[in-house]
Write a protein that holds these residues in place. Structure first.
Motif, PDB file in Angstrom:
ATOM      1  N   GLY A   1       0.819  -1.201   0.000  1.00  0.00           N
ATOM      2  CA  GLY A   1       0.000   0.000   0.000  1.00  0.00           C
ATOM      3  C   GLY A   1       0.855   1.254   0.000  1.00  0.00           C
ATOM      4  N   GLY A   2       0.503   2.207  -0.846  1.00  0.00           N
ATOM      5  CA  GLY A   2       1.314   3.409  -0.996  1.00  0.00           C
ATOM      6  C   GLY A   2       1.511   4.207   0.276  1.00  0.00           C
ATOM      7  N   ILE A   3       0.634   4.038   1.260  1.00  0.00           N
ATOM      8  CA  ILE A   3       0.787   4.787   2.506  1.00  0.00           C
ATOM      9  C   ILE A   3       2.087   4.415   3.213  1.00  0.00           C
ATOM     10  CG2 ILE A   3      -0.243   5.164   4.798  1.00  0.00           C
ATOM     11  CD1 ILE A   3      -2.967   5.004   3.519  1.00  0.00           C
ATOM     12  N   VAL A   4       2.642   3.252   2.907  1.00  0.00           N
ATOM     13  CA  VAL A   4       3.926   2.859   3.502  1.00  0.00           C
ATOM     14  C   VAL A   4       5.005   3.903   3.226  1.00  0.00           C
ATOM     15  CG1 VAL A   4       5.791   1.154   3.435  1.00  0.00           C
ATOM     16  CG2 VAL A   4       3.403   0.393   3.432  1.00  0.00           C
TER      17      VAL A   4
ATOM     18  N   ASP B   1      -0.210  -0.672  -4.792  1.00  0.00           N
ATOM     19  CA  ASP B   1      -1.452   0.097  -4.861  1.00  0.00           C
ATOM     20  C   ASP B   1      -1.220   1.478  -4.248  1.00  0.00           C
ATOM     21  OD1 ASP B   1      -4.716  -0.293  -4.994  1.00  0.00           O
ATOM     22  OD2 ASP B   1      -4.102   1.011  -3.350  1.00  0.00           O
ATOM     23  N   VAL B   2      -1.708   2.518  -4.925  1.00  0.00           N
ATOM     24  CA  VAL B   2      -1.477   3.886  -4.453  1.00  0.00           C
ATOM     25  C   VAL B   2      -2.657   4.748  -4.881  1.00  0.00           C
ATOM     26  CG1 VAL B   2      -0.221   4.703  -6.513  1.00  0.00           C
ATOM     27  CG2 VAL B   2       0.365   5.625  -4.228  1.00  0.00           C
ATOM     28  N   ALA B   3      -2.705   5.977  -4.365  1.00  0.00           N
ATOM     29  CA  ALA B   3      -3.790   6.894  -4.717  1.00  0.00           C
ATOM     30  C   ALA B   3      -3.318   8.330  -4.553  1.00  0.00           C
ATOM     31  CB  ALA B   3      -5.010   6.645  -3.818  1.00  0.00           C
TER      32      ALA B   3
ATOM     33  N   PHE C   1       2.610  -5.365 -10.857  1.00  0.00           N
ATOM     34  CA  PHE C   1       1.234  -5.007 -11.170  1.00  0.00           C
ATOM     35  C   PHE C   1       0.914  -3.751 -10.375  1.00  0.00           C
ATOM     36  CE2 PHE C   1      -3.355  -5.157 -10.749  1.00  0.00           C
ATOM     37  CZ  PHE C   1      -3.809  -5.701 -11.942  1.00  0.00           C
ATOM     38  N   LEU C   2       0.741  -2.634 -11.080  1.00  0.00           N
ATOM     39  CA  LEU C   2       0.556  -1.348 -10.430  1.00  0.00           C
ATOM     40  C   LEU C   2      -0.909  -0.938 -10.491  1.00  0.00           C
ATOM     41  CD1 LEU C   2       1.641   1.215  -9.090  1.00  0.00           C
ATOM     42  CD2 LEU C   2       2.238   2.076 -11.371  1.00  0.00           C
ATOM     43  N   ALA C   3      -1.491  -0.741  -9.321  1.00  0.00           N
ATOM     44  CA  ALA C   3      -2.882  -0.314  -9.208  1.00  0.00           C
ATOM     45  C   ALA C   3      -2.925   1.107  -8.657  1.00  0.00           C
ATOM     46  CB  ALA C   3      -3.651  -1.256  -8.280  1.00  0.00           C
ATOM     47  N   CYS C   4      -3.849   1.900  -9.166  1.00  0.00           N
ATOM     48  CA  CYS C   4      -4.035   3.259  -8.683  1.00  0.00           C
ATOM     49  C   CYS C   4      -5.525   3.495  -8.468  1.00  0.00           C
ATOM     50  CB  CYS C   4      -3.459   4.266  -9.681  1.00  0.00           C
ATOM     51  SG  CYS C   4      -3.397   5.974  -9.067  1.00  0.00           S
ATOM     52  N   LYS C   5      -5.851   4.387  -7.547  1.00  0.00           N
ATOM     53  CA  LYS C   5      -7.241   4.698  -7.225  1.00  0.00           C
ATOM     54  C   LYS C   5      -7.447   6.206  -7.303  1.00  0.00           C
ATOM     55  CE  LYS C   5      -7.072   2.899  -3.034  1.00  0.00           C
ATOM     56  NZ  LYS C   5      -5.744   2.319  -2.818  1.00  0.00           N
ATOM     57  N   GLU C   6      -8.686   6.634  -7.585  1.00  0.00           N
ATOM     58  CA  GLU C   6      -8.955   8.066  -7.647  1.00  0.00           C
ATOM     59  C   GLU C   6     -10.340   8.378  -7.084  1.00  0.00           C
ATOM     60  OE1 GLU C   6     -11.021  10.069 -10.055  1.00  0.00           O
ATOM     61  OE2 GLU C   6     -12.136   8.212 -10.241  1.00  0.00           O
TER      62      GLU C   6
END
Length: 325
Positions: free
Chosen positions: A58-61, A86-88, A110-115
């Protein structure tokens, strides 16, 4: 305080704790893991044809940490077998840190992004900015982030809604798969009825299941549609007491995490024992490292362990509830 308010807060508390406890510097580097260590296993991601590590990054890391910290912990994660990131944009500076750190490995992850912008034009702006910061020409998975209300889903799928940008981006090669995350059972079920999503990212947690009946319906429906299922909040426990909401020892957790390490490890193993592809540990470095350790030696929970967890969950206040859409 909910997640969105939490992420909008300043960075003073997180920075202060990192300095006090030495969390700003990586404690291990890629290569410190022994050659004989078992890599984190992978599972199929629904009908996509992809396989993801059961532990997600998780990108918060990397949020509010130095670039050198980000470089080292990403390298370590890849070395230990993690291929799911995964990041946002709402994670403050996480995209700016993750982009350079992930660049050497972009071809094999595998790169996931959220918006969280529900309009067509606003979503396009966020997507282009994410691609720039993440130093890539595409994301493997693009997701609507943290859906909570039916009105959000209506706007996304309506005229000039964000789904128009998502579908155009997929045709243009900027996005490979389309998914969503949600904090509402009702909205998640409605989303799966109204669009053929590839994935769902949802809180799957022992307290939520046992004390709120929150989550099993989403798993069941997603499985019937052969969707990829990723989990959040596997190490979450309950809400913070009022007196601790703005002053507690876990500045990257808006909820109270399970006790470290035994209860958190058991809770995370319970989540990974459900019919899911992967689970993302909390952004707190200590909990994330625990997640990596569990992934490398993962064994499903026993019936005795499950009973122990459920007994400990009795009477706790869940962080989410049914009927909030």
């Amino acid at each position: 305080m909910d997640r969105r308010d939490f992420l909008k807060k300043g960075t003073t508390a997180a920075a202060g704790l990192a300095a006090a406890e030495g969390l700003g510097a990586p404690r291990a580097k890629a290569g410190d893991v022994g050659e004989n260590a078992k890599p984190i296993p992978r599972r199929k991601l629904g009908k996509t044809g992809e396989e993801l590590s059961i532990v997600g990054f998780g990108g918060i890391v990397v949020m509010n940490n130095s670039q050198s910290f980000a470089n080292n912990i990403v390298a370590e994660a890849v070395d230990r077998g993690i291929n799911y990131f995964d990041v946002a944009p709402s994670y403050q500076d996480a995209q700016a840190r993750l982009g350079p750190a992930l660049e050497p490995y972009r071809h094999k992850v595998f790169l996931a992004c959220k918006e969280e912008e529900w309009s067509k034009d606003g979503c396009l702006k966020l997507l282009d900015e994410s691609l720039r910061l993440l130093r890539t020409d595409h994301v493997d998975l693009y997701q609507f982030h943290g859906l909570k209300k039916m009105a959000e889903l209506d706007q996304i799928l309506g005229p000039n809604g964000a789904m128009e940008t998502f579908e155009a981006a997929r045709k243009a090669g900027k996005v490979r798969f389309i998914g969503f995350s949600a904090h509402s059972v009702e909205v998640a079920l409605a989303a799966m009825d109204r669009f053929n999503f590839d994935t769902v990212l949802f809180p799957i947690n022992f307290v939520l299941f046992s004390q709120a009946n929150f989550g099993p319906q989403v798993i069941e429906k997603a499985r019937s549609k052969q969707m990829g299922i990723m989990a959040l909040k596997g190490m979450a426990k309950t809400t913070w007491p009022q007196a601790e909401k703005s002053d507690h020892p876990h500045p990257k957790c808006w909820y109270q995490p399970a006790d470290f390490p035994h209860e958190a490890a058991l809770g995370y193993r319970w989540t990974l024992s459900q019919p899911i592809t992967a689970a993302i540990p909390p952004g707190d470095e200590r909990y994330f490292r625990l997640g990596m350790d569990i992934g490398q030696s993962f064994e499903p929970v026993t019936e005795q362990e499950r009973s122990q967890l459920m007994a400990g969950a009795a009477g706790l206040s869940p962080i989410f509830h049914l009927g909030t859409a």
